[in-house]
Design an enzyme around this catalytic site. Structure first.
Site, mmCIF file in Angstrom:
data_model
loop_
_atom_site.group_PDB
_atom_site.id
_atom_site.type_symbol
_atom_site.label_atom_id
_atom_site.label_comp_id
_atom_site.label_asym_id
_atom_site.label_seq_id
_atom_site.Cartn_x
_atom_site.Cartn_y
_atom_site.Cartn_z
ATOM 1 N N GLY A 15 2.397 6.545 3.077
ATOM 2 C CA GLY A 15 3.370 6.343 4.147
ATOM 3 C C GLY A 15 2.809 6.355 5.555
ATOM 4 C CB SER A 16 -0.546 5.887 7.092
ATOM 5 O OG SER A 16 -0.931 4.576 6.748
ATOM 6 C CG ASN A 17 1.400 0.709 7.571
ATOM 7 O OD1 ASN A 17 1.138 0.141 8.627
ATOM 8 N ND2 ASN A 17 0.577 0.731 6.541
ATOM 9 C CG LEU A 88 2.762 -0.320 -4.394
ATOM 10 C CD1 LEU A 88 1.745 0.535 -5.128
ATOM 11 C CD2 LEU A 88 2.068 -1.361 -3.524
ATOM 12 C CG ASN A 105 5.071 -6.972 2.012
ATOM 13 O OD1 ASN A 105 5.037 -5.732 1.942
ATOM 14 N ND2 ASN A 105 4.204 -7.727 1.365
ATOM 15 C CG HIS A 107 -0.811 -8.753 1.268
ATOM 16 N ND1 HIS A 107 -0.477 -8.215 0.044
ATOM 17 C CD2 HIS A 107 -2.028 -9.327 1.108
ATOM 18 C CE1 HIS A 107 -1.453 -8.459 -0.818
ATOM 19 N NE2 HIS A 107 -2.406 -9.136 -0.194
ATOM 20 C CG ASP A 148 1.955 -10.611 -1.644
ATOM 21 O OD1 ASP A 148 2.679 -9.814 -1.025
ATOM 22 O OD2 ASP A 148 1.097 -10.249 -2.471
ATOM 23 C CD GLU A 177 -1.849 -2.267 6.585
ATOM 24 O OE1 GLU A 177 -1.732 -3.113 5.694
ATOM 25 O OE2 GLU A 177 -1.873 -1.031 6.353
#
Ligand code: GAR
Length: 190
Positions: A15-17, A88, A105, A107, A148, A177
């Protein structure tokens, strides 16, 4: 005054983003992270949600793929943008249809290369290095019914050095990111 815009974050991992997006909007009066959905009990993102006092929901697989339960949950919460941040599972088509151009999303590679089912996290970085690529990067894109493949919003690049490993490449990618995802979320909501 314009109405408050609500974000739902979907995540499966550390969960860093998610954390960077929460930090970015912490003092915003216009945009808030309303809810976090996670498919993996015990994932780090759930600790972040608890610490940040953001309601979180563990996604139940059968209901996610075979009912309207989560569409209704998101509609009840007046969600304006669904942000996948290391999520995911494929997003089911009823959810895509209910939130057209409102699901994005991130990627960890330069799509269309190194995308598709099973291509996530360090599997991506391992494949990129094994292919002898000299650069990689991030792709932020809208989500459609194919893994994607939705319309690309932003790509940013980084170089790959001869001594990079999947872990050092992951660090470079995470830095990109964290720098660009919150700003894109904000741009899409304003
Ligand atoms: C991120 O690098 C994200 O791009 C990737 O998972 C990581 C999650 O990190 N997503 C995918 O691979 C999706 N196919 P985080 O949990 O620290 O945000």
């Amino acid at each position: 005054m314009t109405a408050l815009k609500n974000i739902a974050i979907f995540a499966s991992g550390a969960g860093s983003n998610a954390q960077k997006i929460i930090d970015h909007f912490r003092r915003s009066e216009a945009i808030t992270v309303k809810i976090i959905l996670c498919n993996k009990p015990g994932a780090g993102v759930l600790d972040i949600a608890a610490r940040e006092n953001i309601p979180s929901v563990i996604i139940e697989k059968e209901a996610f793929f075979r009912s309207e339960e989560y569409v209704q949950l998101l509609q009840r919460n007046n969600i304006d943008l669904i942000v996948l941040a290391g999520f995911l599972w494929k997003v089911p088509s009823n959810l895509v249809a209910a939130f057209p151009d409102k699901i994005i999303n991130i990627h960890p590679a330069l799509l269309p290369k190194f995308g598709g089912k099973g291509m996530y996290g360090n599997f991506v970085h391992t494949a990129v290095i094994a292919a002898g690529e000299t650069e990689s990067g991030i792709t932020i894109h809208f989500v459609n019914d194919h893994y994607d493949e939705g319309r690309i919003i932003l790509q940013e690049r980084c170089t790959i050095d001869a001594n990079d490993t999947p872990d050092t490449l992951a660090q470079k990618i995470h830095a990109l990111e964290h720098r660009f995802y919150p700003a894109i979320v904000e741009r899409l909501l304003t």
